[in-house]
Scaffold this active site. Structure first.
Site, PDB file in Angstrom:
ATOM      1  N   HIS A  70      -7.679  -5.594  -0.169  1.00 43.42           N
ATOM      2  CA  HIS A  70      -6.522  -4.706  -0.100  1.00 43.42           C
ATOM      3  C   HIS A  70      -5.334  -5.355   0.600  1.00 43.42           C
ATOM      4  CE1 HIS A  70      -4.322  -0.984  -0.183  1.00 43.42           C
ATOM      5  NE2 HIS A  70      -4.240  -0.934   1.139  1.00 43.42           N
ATOM      6  N   ASP A 110     -10.196  -4.844  -4.303  1.00 43.78           N
ATOM      7  CA  ASP A 110      -9.567  -3.878  -3.402  1.00 43.78           C
ATOM      8  C   ASP A 110     -10.415  -2.615  -3.385  1.00 43.78           C
ATOM      9  OD1 ASP A 110      -7.955  -1.980  -2.126  1.00 43.78           O
ATOM     10  OD2 ASP A 110      -6.116  -2.804  -2.960  1.00 43.78           O
ATOM     11  N   SER A 155       0.834  -1.198   0.000  1.00 45.50           N
ATOM     12  CA  SER A 155       0.000   0.000   0.000  1.00 45.50           C
ATOM     13  C   SER A 155       0.876   1.258   0.000  1.00 45.50           C
ATOM     14  CB  SER A 155      -0.965  -0.034   1.188  1.00 45.50           C
ATOM     15  OG  SER A 155      -1.973   0.935   1.058  1.00 45.50           O
TER      16      SER A 155
END
Length: 244
Positions: free
Chosen positions: A227, A197, A100
């Site tokens: 995610h 996601d 991320s």
């Protein structure tokens, strides 16, 4: 994992380093409001030991076991934390795995220190998330609160208390945007992204691929992956990309 510490600026940075002389080192970069105790970090540490790779990870300032104020942290300062730890342990021949926000930091690190890196592996990489996924989606009222009060709490499906957000993070993020132009990085890059996601759209990984100057870039889309991509089968896919 039991951390070691270095003093960086006015705070103590926690990190874990397990060297393996003559072998590559896996550097794991956690996401926003996350740390090196998460499932992916633990998995990579275990796999590194099993397959004789070095391992390095850290808690950015204001995260995990590092000191410092979370709301004072920025993309630039957290990149500085990474560089400080790398320099302290003299790490090189790195396979950088960024999750991320860690995927944004991974790309910025590769631009600054390409000679230290063997390969990049992104997990739902989120460059420019402060602008595209936060600021542009805030209501005018919340933008005003953030500008005037300098911070607010945003809703999070991962934490009932919500996630803190500072205006300085938004401002600094604008100095580090990558998705507006070519990303000058000629390293091998592997990007994993779940099609389900809801935090970072999988199209972001496709945009990264198209903007990278490297010709050795692959995107692996995982149907119905979320995610975090922390399920056992997804972690197996991650390890395949690290080793390939």
């Amino acid at each position: 994992m039991t951390p070691q510490f270095i003093t960086h600026h006015s705070y103590e940075l926690a990190y874990a380093f397990i060297p393996m002389p003559g072998r590559p080192t896996i550097l794991f970069l956690p996401g926003y409001f996350s740390d090196m105790s998460g499932a992916k970090a633990v998995f990579l540490k275990e796999q590194a030991a099993r397959h004789q790779y070095g391992f390095l990870s850290l808690d950015y300032s204001g995260h995990g076991q590092s000191s410092g104020e979370f709301l004072q942290g920025t993309i630039s300062s957290w990149l500085g934390d990474i560089l400080a730890v790398i320099d302290a342990v003299k790490a090189q021949d790195l396979i950088v795995v960024g999750s991320s926000m860690g995927g944004w930091l991974m790309l910025l690190l590769a631009i600054q220190r390409p000679h230290l890196i063997r390969k990049l592996v992104g997990i739902a990489a989120a460059p420019d998330f402060t602008e595209e996924l936060i600021w542009e989606k805030l209501s005018p009222a919340k933008k005003q609160v953030l500008q005037e009060q300098k911070h607010l709490i945003t809703q999070s499906e991962y934490d009932a208390a919500g996630t803190p957000l500072s205006y300085v993070l938004i401002e600094d993020g604008r100095k580090n945007l990558l998705l507006k132009d070519s990303i000058h990085c000629n390293l091998p890059v592997r990007l994993l992204h779940g099609t389900a996601d809801h935090d970072v759209p999988y199209e972001t990984s496709l945009r990264i691929m198209n903007l990278l100057t490297s010709c050795d870039v692959q995107v692996r889309l995982i149907k119905d992956g979320d995610h975090r991509l922390s399920q056992p089968a997804q972690l197996t896919m991650l390890w395949q990309e690290v080793q390939s």
